[in-house]
Design a protein around this motif. Structure first.
Motif, PDB file in Angstrom:
ATOM      1  N   GLY A   1      -6.466  -1.957   4.925  1.00  0.00           N
ATOM      2  CA  GLY A   1      -5.795  -1.628   6.626  1.00  0.00           C
ATOM      3  C   GLY A   1      -6.941  -2.333   7.518  1.00  0.00           C
ATOM      4  O   GLY A   1      -6.479  -2.727   8.409  1.00  0.00           O
TER       5      GLY A   1
ATOM      6  N   GLN B   1       2.488   1.347  -3.477  1.00  0.00           N
ATOM      7  CA  GLN B   1       3.938   1.913  -3.641  1.00  0.00           C
ATOM      8  C   GLN B   1       3.924   2.281  -4.968  1.00  0.00           C
ATOM      9  O   GLN B   1       4.264   3.498  -5.674  1.00  0.00           O
ATOM     10  CB  GLN B   1       4.840   1.126  -3.048  1.00  0.00           C
ATOM     11  CG  GLN B   1       6.142   1.795  -2.810  1.00  0.00           C
ATOM     12  CD  GLN B   1       6.124   3.043  -1.610  1.00  0.00           C
ATOM     13  OE1 GLN B   1       5.647   3.877  -1.836  1.00  0.00           O
ATOM     14  NE2 GLN B   1       6.928   2.564  -0.608  1.00  0.00           N
TER      15      GLN B   1
ATOM     16  N   GLY C   1      11.596   4.325  14.102  1.00  0.00           N
ATOM     17  CA  GLY C   1      10.590   3.266  14.303  1.00  0.00           C
ATOM     18  C   GLY C   1       9.658   2.635  13.213  1.00  0.00           C
ATOM     19  O   GLY C   1       8.772   1.801  13.507  1.00  0.00           O
TER      20      GLY C   1
ATOM     21  N   ILE D   1       8.212   2.541   9.379  1.00  0.00           N
ATOM     22  CA  ILE D   1       8.682   2.153   8.199  1.00  0.00           C
ATOM     23  C   ILE D   1       7.651   2.828   7.000  1.00  0.00           C
ATOM     24  O   ILE D   1       7.647   2.639   5.798  1.00  0.00           O
ATOM     25  CB  ILE D   1       9.184   0.958   7.637  1.00  0.00           C
ATOM     26  CG1 ILE D   1       8.202   0.055   7.989  1.00  0.00           C
ATOM     27  CG2 ILE D   1      10.342   0.731   8.652  1.00  0.00           C
ATOM     28  CD1 ILE D   1       8.721  -1.344   7.360  1.00  0.00           C
ATOM     29  N   HIS D   2       6.491   3.179   7.230  1.00  0.00           N
ATOM     30  CA  HIS D   2       5.291   3.616   6.450  1.00  0.00           C
ATOM     31  C   HIS D   2       5.778   4.978   5.840  1.00  0.00           C
ATOM     32  O   HIS D   2       5.903   5.901   6.582  1.00  0.00           O
ATOM     33  CB  HIS D   2       3.964   4.002   7.266  1.00  0.00           C
ATOM     34  CG  HIS D   2       3.450   2.608   8.003  1.00  0.00           C
ATOM     35  ND1 HIS D   2       3.923   2.339   9.155  1.00  0.00           N
ATOM     36  CD2 HIS D   2       2.607   1.852   7.547  1.00  0.00           C
ATOM     37  CE1 HIS D   2       3.466   1.159   9.578  1.00  0.00           C
ATOM     38  NE2 HIS D   2       2.472   0.876   8.419  1.00  0.00           N
ATOM     39  N   ASP D   3       5.917   5.008   4.601  1.00  0.00           N
ATOM     40  CA  ASP D   3       6.394   6.026   4.022  1.00  0.00           C
ATOM     41  C   ASP D   3       5.478   6.612   2.579  1.00  0.00           C
ATOM     42  O   ASP D   3       5.941   7.544   1.891  1.00  0.00           O
ATOM     43  CB  ASP D   3       7.974   6.183   3.508  1.00  0.00           C
ATOM     44  CG  ASP D   3       8.142   4.788   2.578  1.00  0.00           C
ATOM     45  OD1 ASP D   3       7.076   4.180   2.034  1.00  0.00           O
ATOM     46  OD2 ASP D   3       9.283   4.778   2.048  1.00  0.00           O
TER      47      ASP D   3
ATOM     48  N   GLY E   1       2.279   7.927   2.471  1.00  0.00           N
ATOM     49  CA  GLY E   1       1.782   9.076   2.723  1.00  0.00           C
ATOM     50  C   GLY E   1       2.737  10.137   2.756  1.00  0.00           C
ATOM     51  O   GLY E   1       2.485  11.390   1.899  1.00  0.00           O
TER      52      GLY E   1
ATOM     53  N   SER F   1       5.885  12.332   9.480  1.00  0.00           N
ATOM     54  CA  SER F   1       4.841  11.357   9.319  1.00  0.00           C
ATOM     55  C   SER F   1       5.063  10.302  10.370  1.00  0.00           C
ATOM     56  O   SER F   1       6.036   9.916  10.393  1.00  0.00           O
ATOM     57  CB  SER F   1       4.985  10.771   7.950  1.00  0.00           C
ATOM     58  OG  SER F   1       4.078  10.082   7.742  1.00  0.00           O
TER      59      SER F   1
ATOM     60  N   LEU G   1       2.124   4.835  13.265  1.00  0.00           N
ATOM     61  CA  LEU G   1       1.789   3.737  14.420  1.00  0.00           C
ATOM     62  C   LEU G   1       1.476   4.337  15.609  1.00  0.00           C
ATOM     63  O   LEU G   1       2.224   5.484  15.879  1.00  0.00           O
ATOM     64  CB  LEU G   1       3.034   2.850  14.671  1.00  0.00           C
ATOM     65  CG  LEU G   1       3.426   1.964  13.323  1.00  0.00           C
ATOM     66  CD1 LEU G   1       4.810   0.999  13.463  1.00  0.00           C
ATOM     67  CD2 LEU G   1       2.387   0.849  13.137  1.00  0.00           C
ATOM     68  N   THR G   2       0.645   3.915  16.468  1.00  0.00           N
ATOM     69  CA  THR G   2       0.491   4.485  17.850  1.00  0.00           C
ATOM     70  C   THR G   2       1.660   4.576  18.806  1.00  0.00           C
ATOM     71  O   THR G   2       1.936   5.632  19.428  1.00  0.00           O
ATOM     72  CB  THR G   2      -0.776   4.131  18.522  1.00  0.00           C
ATOM     73  OG1 THR G   2      -0.693   2.666  18.514  1.00  0.00           O
ATOM     74  CG2 THR G   2      -2.183   4.499  17.942  1.00  0.00           C
TER      75      THR G   2
ATOM     76  N   ASN H   1      -3.826  16.029   5.273  1.00  0.00           N
ATOM     77  CA  ASN H   1      -3.603  15.208   3.940  1.00  0.00           C
ATOM     78  C   ASN H   1      -2.547  16.256   3.250  1.00  0.00           C
ATOM     79  O   ASN H   1      -2.184  17.023   3.869  1.00  0.00           O
ATOM     80  CB  ASN H   1      -5.024  15.249   3.228  1.00  0.00           C
ATOM     81  CG  ASN H   1      -5.495  16.437   3.152  1.00  0.00           C
ATOM     82  OD1 ASN H   1      -5.001  17.386   3.015  1.00  0.00           O
ATOM     83  ND2 ASN H   1      -6.911  16.256   3.259  1.00  0.00           N
TER      84      ASN H   1
END
Ligand code: B12
Length: 216
Positions: free
Chosen positions: A51, A72, A102, A104-106, A108, A150, A153-154, A201
């Motif tokens: 990142g 993943q 909006g 798609i980070h999944d 975490g 979760s 993105l800002t 976490n």
């Protein structure tokens, strides 16, 4: 021995080498150590480095996507290895979980959910890119006490605020508690939008749910 396996996991993510990643998972599980240790000291360190490289323009999107695929696969293998639903007396606690609209980070969220399930909670996973209204409908349908979101993105953080506002409008604020998580989420943000629980976490997520339920 463990240190070498953690390093292998870091290298596997940075080199986008799935075979190496799954080898690290197998060796770690064989050693009998908690699966979360390899996640925290190996894979999360690796994806954070990726990142940073991406953020500073030293890595490009196609490489980030390859590293994310390996991350993943590794996290799915570790999540599956978590002790399933140990008898904790928490099965009546329902949690609706999603990544916000909006976004798609999944990865975490997947880890958070795996730990919720390992602790015996009942989780309704709505996936990613989910509207606040859809989360609320699901929570009402399933009698969820908590909606856990979760945001990575800002630009999608505001969706957590929208959830608070939509709950208020529906007269459900306080009746359904909210948990906010994701790399850019801070206790200050949680406080500002009026979220009930902040989880830095997955472990804090579990502790936060238990605390919220005890407080009533
Ligand atoms: C992997 C990744 C991707 C993958 C996602 C794959 C997937 N299925 O999730 C892909 C390649 C698809 C991707 C896409 C994009 N990404 Co991206 N991505 C990342 C990266 C490298 C790692 C995220 C991750 O998985 N970390 C590992 C997990 C375990 O950490 P985590 O999510 O923070 O979760 C932990 C805690 O936060 C918490 N937690 C999180 N959620 C939950 C939920 C619950 C219930 C609980 C209890 C706990 C919990 O517990 C977890 C474990 O401790 C980050 C960098 C970073 N440092 O975060 C960038 C990053 C988030 N991405 C970024 C960007 C810009 C993008 C794109 C816009 C790129 C583009 N130009 O298209 C797109 C966005 C697409 C979209 N609309 O969402 C930026 C965001 C910058 C910003 N300021 O907003 C980052 C920070 C990279 C950077 N340095 O620039 N990305």
């Amino acid at each position: 021995m463990s240190e070498a396996i953690y390093q292998k996991a870091i290298d596997a993510i940075m080199e986008a080498d799935q075979k190496l990643a799954l080898e690290a998972v197998r060796q770690h599980l064989d050693s009998g150590v908690d699966p979360m240790e390899l996640m925290n000291k190996g894979f999360i360190v690796g994806i954070s480095k990726v990142g940073d490289l991406f953020g500073s323009g030293k890595m490009f999107l196609p490489e980030l996507m390859l590293a994310a695929e390996v991350m993943q696969a590794a996290s799915q293998a570790l999540n599956q290895a978590m002790p399933a639903g140990r008898e904790s007396g928490y099965a009546h606690i329902h949690i609706t979980a999603a990544t916000v609209k909006g976004d798609i980070h999944d990865i975490g969220k997947g880890i958070g959910i795996a730990l919720f399930r390992a602790n015996g909670f009942t989780v309704h996973d709505l996936g990613r890119d989910v509207e606040a209204e859809v989360m609320i409908d699901d929570a009402v349908k399933n009698n969820s006490q908590i909606i856990a979101t979760s945001a990575l993105l800002t630009t999608t953080l505001s969706e957590q605020k929208k959830l608070e506002e939509t709950l208020k409008k529906a007269g459900l604020k306080g009746k359904i508690k909210t948990m906010v998580a994701g790399a850019p989420v801070t206790p200050r943000w949680a406080n500002r939008i009026g979220a009930d629980i902040y989880a830095e976490n997955a472990h804090e997520g579990v502790q936060g749910v238990i605390r919220a339920i005890k407080e009533g």
